[in-house]
Design a protein around this motif. Structure first.
Motif, PDB file in Angstrom:
ATOM      1  N   GLU A   1     -29.882  80.110 -11.264  1.00  0.00           N
ATOM      2  CA  GLU A   1     -28.553  79.934 -10.667  1.00  0.00           C
ATOM      3  C   GLU A   1     -28.577  78.894  -9.557  1.00  0.00           C
ATOM      4  O   GLU A   1     -27.648  78.111  -9.398  1.00  0.00           O
ATOM      5  N   HIS A   2     -29.683  78.842  -8.776  1.00  0.00           N
ATOM      6  CA  HIS A   2     -29.793  77.837  -7.726  1.00  0.00           C
ATOM      7  C   HIS A   2     -29.893  76.441  -8.327  1.00  0.00           C
ATOM      8  O   HIS A   2     -29.290  75.495  -7.803  1.00  0.00           O
TER       9      HIS A   2
ATOM     10  N   GLN B   1     -28.680  75.415 -11.165  1.00  0.00           N
ATOM     11  CA  GLN B   1     -27.370  75.029 -11.698  1.00  0.00           C
ATOM     12  C   GLN B   1     -26.411  74.643 -10.571  1.00  0.00           C
ATOM     13  O   GLN B   1     -25.697  73.646 -10.674  1.00  0.00           O
TER      14      GLN B   1
END
Length: 92
Positions: free
Chosen positions: A11-12, A14
């Motif tokens: 997630e980081h 992205q």
């Protein structure tokens, strides 16, 4: 500059790529800016710290209500400071 490698959560990665596209800055520059802010504001409390501490204290209070030490483990404060009092207690 010094080259560093690190692992990011998916997630980081992205979010970092998305922010780089939006701002036109490189991912490395965004990481440097985030580190600058972290070290400049490093003593700032983490988000949610008050709520987390409150939840911890409430849970600790609940646990303390459920758990009591056995009577033979309890002592009076003055007993802790006198050797004779400790010996007398052990005899009984």
């Amino acid at each position: 500059m010094v080259r560093k490698q690190l692992y990011l959560r998916l997630e980081h990665e992205q979010l970092l790529k998305q922010r780089a596209r939006e701002t036109g800055l490189s991912e490395a520059e965004l990481v440097r800016q985030a580190l600058d802010q972290f070290f400049r504001d490093g003593d700032a409390p983490l988000p949610g710290h008050v709520e987390a501490l409150g939840a911890f204290l409430r849970e600790a209070q609940q646990i303390s209500k459920q758990h009591r030490l056995p009577a033979e483990w309890r002592f009076r404060r003055e007993e802790a400071y006198t050797r004779a009092a400790r010996w007398e207690r052990e005899k009984t």
